[in-house]
Design an enzyme around this catalytic site. Structure first.
Site, PDB file in Angstrom:
ATOM      1  N   LEU A  17       0.704  -1.459   0.091  1.00  0.00           N
ATOM      2  CA  LEU A  17      -0.130  -0.213  -0.717  1.00  0.00           C
ATOM      3  C   LEU A  17       0.640   1.034   0.207  1.00  0.00           C
ATOM      4  CD1 LEU A  17      -2.989  -1.173   2.663  1.00  0.00           C
ATOM      5  CD2 LEU A  17      -2.774  -1.525   0.397  1.00  0.00           C
ATOM      6  N   ASP A  36      10.938   3.074   5.302  1.00  0.00           N
ATOM      7  CA  ASP A  36      11.559   1.584   5.171  1.00  0.00           C
ATOM      8  C   ASP A  36      12.793   0.822   6.175  1.00  0.00           C
ATOM      9  OD1 ASP A  36       9.014  -0.533   3.931  1.00  0.00           O
ATOM     10  OD2 ASP A  36      10.427  -1.451   3.981  1.00  0.00           O
ATOM     11  N   ASP A  57      13.745   2.182  10.751  1.00  0.00           N
ATOM     12  CA  ASP A  57      13.253   1.409  11.804  1.00  0.00           C
ATOM     13  C   ASP A  57      12.237   2.212  12.635  1.00  0.00           C
ATOM     14  OD1 ASP A  57      12.024  -0.176  13.701  1.00  0.00           O
ATOM     15  OD2 ASP A  57      13.395  -1.133  14.368  1.00  0.00           O
ATOM     16  N   VAL A  58      10.984   2.137  12.271  1.00  0.00           N
ATOM     17  CA  VAL A  58       9.734   3.181  12.928  1.00  0.00           C
ATOM     18  C   VAL A  58       9.341   2.743  14.477  1.00  0.00           C
ATOM     19  CG1 VAL A  58       8.255   3.253  10.456  1.00  0.00           C
ATOM     20  CG2 VAL A  58       7.765   1.432  12.077  1.00  0.00           C
ATOM     21  N   CYS A  84       2.681   3.365   6.420  1.00  0.00           N
ATOM     22  CA  CYS A  84       2.086   1.831   6.100  1.00  0.00           C
ATOM     23  C   CYS A  84       2.800   1.146   6.203  1.00  0.00           C
ATOM     24  CB  CYS A  84       1.474   1.810   5.048  1.00  0.00           C
ATOM     25  SG  CYS A  84       0.704   3.089   3.674  1.00  0.00           S
ATOM     26  N   SER A 146      -7.558  -0.727   9.602  1.00  0.00           N
ATOM     27  CA  SER A 146      -7.666  -2.196   8.950  1.00  0.00           C
ATOM     28  C   SER A 146      -9.693  -1.815   9.941  1.00  0.00           C
ATOM     29  CB  SER A 146      -6.710  -3.026   9.860  1.00  0.00           C
ATOM     30  OG  SER A 146      -7.286  -4.063   9.565  1.00  0.00           O
ATOM     31  N   TYR A 159      -2.770  -7.669  16.105  1.00  0.00           N
ATOM     32  CA  TYR A 159      -3.478  -6.916  15.589  1.00  0.00           C
ATOM     33  C   TYR A 159      -4.571  -5.889  15.480  1.00  0.00           C
ATOM     34  CZ  TYR A 159      -3.800  -6.137  10.234  1.00  0.00           C
ATOM     35  OH  TYR A 159      -3.841  -5.178   9.028  1.00  0.00           O
ATOM     36  N   LYS A 163      -3.945  -1.920  15.167  1.00  0.00           N
ATOM     37  CA  LYS A 163      -5.425  -0.627  14.549  1.00  0.00           C
ATOM     38  C   LYS A 163      -6.608  -0.287  14.993  1.00  0.00           C
ATOM     39  CE  LYS A 163      -2.562  -2.244  11.324  1.00  0.00           C
ATOM     40  NZ  LYS A 163      -1.622  -1.546  10.500  1.00  0.00           N
ATOM     41  N   PHE A 192      -6.772  -6.449   0.476  1.00  0.00           N
ATOM     42  CA  PHE A 192      -5.745  -5.380  -0.204  1.00  0.00           C
ATOM     43  C   PHE A 192      -4.209  -6.384  -0.932  1.00  0.00           C
ATOM     44  CE2 PHE A 192      -7.232  -1.474  -1.457  1.00  0.00           C
ATOM     45  CZ  PHE A 192      -8.400  -1.170  -0.617  1.00  0.00           C
TER      46      PHE A 192
HETATM   47  N1  LIG Z   1      -2.948  -5.752   2.945  1.00  0.00           N
HETATM   48  C1  LIG Z   1      -4.249  -6.163   2.739  1.00  0.00           C
HETATM   49  O1  LIG Z   1      -4.963  -5.705   3.140  1.00  0.00           O
HETATM   50  C2  LIG Z   1      -4.225  -4.583   4.845  1.00  0.00           C
HETATM   51  C3  LIG Z   1      -5.459  -4.336   5.178  1.00  0.00           C
HETATM   52  C4  LIG Z   1      -5.370  -4.389   6.333  1.00  0.00           C
HETATM   53  C5  LIG Z   1      -4.092  -3.127   6.861  1.00  0.00           C
HETATM   54  N2  LIG Z   1      -3.081  -3.517   6.373  1.00  0.00           N
HETATM   55  C6  LIG Z   1      -2.066  -2.328   6.548  1.00  0.00           C
HETATM   56  O2  LIG Z   1      -1.822  -1.799   5.529  1.00  0.00           O
HETATM   57  C7  LIG Z   1      -0.263  -1.100   5.889  1.00  0.00           C
HETATM   58  C8  LIG Z   1       0.407  -2.022   5.076  1.00  0.00           C
HETATM   59  O3  LIG Z   1       0.367  -3.265   4.525  1.00  0.00           O
HETATM   60  P1  LIG Z   1       1.346  -3.706   2.528  1.00  0.00           P
HETATM   61  O4  LIG Z   1      -0.341  -5.491   3.025  1.00  0.00           O
HETATM   62  O5  LIG Z   1       1.035  -2.453   2.029  1.00  0.00           O
HETATM   63  O6  LIG Z   1       1.781  -4.878   3.909  1.00  0.00           O
HETATM   64  P2  LIG Z   1       3.290  -4.823   2.676  1.00  0.00           P
HETATM   65  O7  LIG Z   1       4.344  -6.400   3.988  1.00  0.00           O
HETATM   66  O8  LIG Z   1       3.667  -5.235   1.993  1.00  0.00           O
HETATM   67  O9  LIG Z   1       4.070  -3.670   3.821  1.00  0.00           O
HETATM   68  C9  LIG Z   1       4.857  -3.581   4.660  1.00  0.00           C
HETATM   69  C10 LIG Z   1       6.303  -2.833   4.816  1.00  0.00           C
HETATM   70  O10 LIG Z   1       5.888  -1.812   5.811  1.00  0.00           O
HETATM   71  C11 LIG Z   1       7.389  -2.007   6.215  1.00  0.00           C
HETATM   72  N3  LIG Z   1       7.802  -2.492   7.295  1.00  0.00           N
HETATM   73  C12 LIG Z   1       7.899  -3.047   8.695  1.00  0.00           C
HETATM   74  N4  LIG Z   1       8.380  -3.434   9.819  1.00  0.00           N
HETATM   75  C13 LIG Z   1       8.557  -1.952   9.852  1.00  0.00           C
HETATM   76  C14 LIG Z   1       9.963  -1.151  10.651  1.00  0.00           C
HETATM   77  N5  LIG Z   1       9.305  -1.695  12.211  1.00  0.00           N
HETATM   78  N6  LIG Z   1      10.368  -0.256  10.350  1.00  0.00           N
HETATM   79  C15 LIG Z   1       9.990   0.605   8.531  1.00  0.00           C
HETATM   80  N7  LIG Z   1       9.339  -0.580   7.853  1.00  0.00           N
HETATM   81  C16 LIG Z   1       8.825  -1.791   8.382  1.00  0.00           C
HETATM   82  C17 LIG Z   1       8.118  -3.761   5.336  1.00  0.00           C
HETATM   83  O11 LIG Z   1       9.000  -3.939   4.956  1.00  0.00           O
HETATM   84  C18 LIG Z   1       7.420  -4.053   4.577  1.00  0.00           C
HETATM   85  O12 LIG Z   1       7.973  -2.854   3.232  1.00  0.00           O
HETATM   86  C19 LIG Z   1       0.618  -2.730   7.625  1.00  0.00           C
HETATM   87  O13 LIG Z   1       0.156  -1.696   7.860  1.00  0.00           O
HETATM   88  C20 LIG Z   1      -0.885  -3.337   7.007  1.00  0.00           C
HETATM   89  O14 LIG Z   1      -1.256  -3.830   8.127  1.00  0.00           O
HETATM   90  C21 LIG Z   1      -3.302  -3.998   5.011  1.00  0.00           C
END
Ligand SMILES: NC(=O)c1ccc[n+]([C@@H]2O[C@H](COP(=O)([O-])OP(=O)(O)OC[C@H]3O[C@@H](n4cnc5c(N)ncnc54)[C@H](O)[C@@H]3O)[C@@H](O)[C@H]2O)c1
Length: 251
Positions: A17, A36, A57-58, A84, A146, A159, A163, A192
């Protein structure tokens, strides 16, 4: 705020996302800095689209402060945050091996909730230094909740709590930052099609899509990006969490 005036830090934008949002923002004329922890994918995406990348690292104060400083140096200012970065796991409160692993619980909360707050608070200090526009505005912070914040499923205690914390942050943070002219919003995505889900077999994905009310498909990351962009551009949106889920209600 118009996209051509947007200087955004986007966390987690090496993938999914966040990456879609970085691409859409740059295509619309914004400046973007990607934060990231994944240096390989982060560098690659940034080079491809013309963004700046800072390995971050966030959950770390020093790491995020360093990234905020680097973003200001690269873009001249920060007026937008899109949080994200996040992780997901599944574990029940008790299971065969005993209680939910305590460290696992804390890790999810720490990355998803504490990490988003860490980035928001440090970026807000920079945003507060911006000149206000004609509407008194200096910036916008968008975090990712979420649908699990509202209807979390079995195995989602950690989780869903992380959220729900993000959803619960929008209003009080919007109130905190009103004087500075900074809006605070959250997006609560349904399911997604990101790398997280692309690993699932086709039939499992099709099953997940059947639970969506309409349209019966998974969300496309470009649809998340479009909403993030709209939140930036629509100055009257503040203090709210928007579901983006095709009316999915998880059972
Ligand atoms: N994909 C879905 O269906 C969905 C649904 C609801 C919520 N979300 C939320 O959306 C957000 C993005 O999800 P996504 O599907 O794009 O996931 P993704 O795994 O494709 O991307 C997440 C990114 O976060 C980075 N990351 C993780 N921990 C980190 C840290 N400590 N510091 C810096 N970077 C870090 C990872 O390296 C990765 O690039 C997340 O918070 C997820 O919970 C996703």
């Amino acid at each position: 705020m118009q996209m051509k005036d947007t200087a955004a830090i986007i966390t987690g934008a090496a993938s999914g996302l966040g990456e879609a949002t970085a691409r859409a923002f740059i295509a619309a004329g914004a400046q973007v800095t990607i934060l990231d922890r994944d240096a390989e994918r982060g560098e690659k995406t940034a080079a491809e689209i013309g963004a700046t990348f800072v390995q971050t690292d966030v959950t770390s104060e020093d790491s995020v402060q360093n990234a905020v400083n680097a973003a200001v140096a690269a873009m001249g200012k920060i007026n937008t945050v899109v949080n994200c970065a996040g992780i997901g796991t599944a574990e029940k409160t008790i299971h065969k091996a005993g209680a939910h692993n305590f460290e696992h619980y804390q890790r999810i909360i720490n990355i998803n909730l504490v990490g988003s707050f860490n980035v928001a608070r440090l970026a807000a200090v920079e945003m507060a230094k911006n000149d206000a526009d004609e509407d008194g505005q200096r910036g916008v912070i968008i975090s990712t909740a979420s649908v699990a914040a509202f209807d979390g499923q079995k195995g989602q205690v950690a989780y869903a709590a992380s959220k729900a914390g993000i959803a619960g942050t929008s209003l009080p943070m919007a109130r905190d930052l009103a004087r500075e002219g900074i809006r605070v919003m959250a997006i609560a995505p349904g399911i997604f099609l990101t790398p997280m889900l692309m690993g699932l077999p086709e039939e499992v994905r099709a099953e997940l899509a059947q639970d969506v009310t309409n349209p019966k498909r998974l969300g496309d990351p470009s649809e998340y990006a479009a909403l993030a962009k709209f939140i930036c551009e629509c100055g009257y949106l503040n203090g709210e969490t928007i579901r983006l889920d095709g009316a999915l209600r998880m059972r």
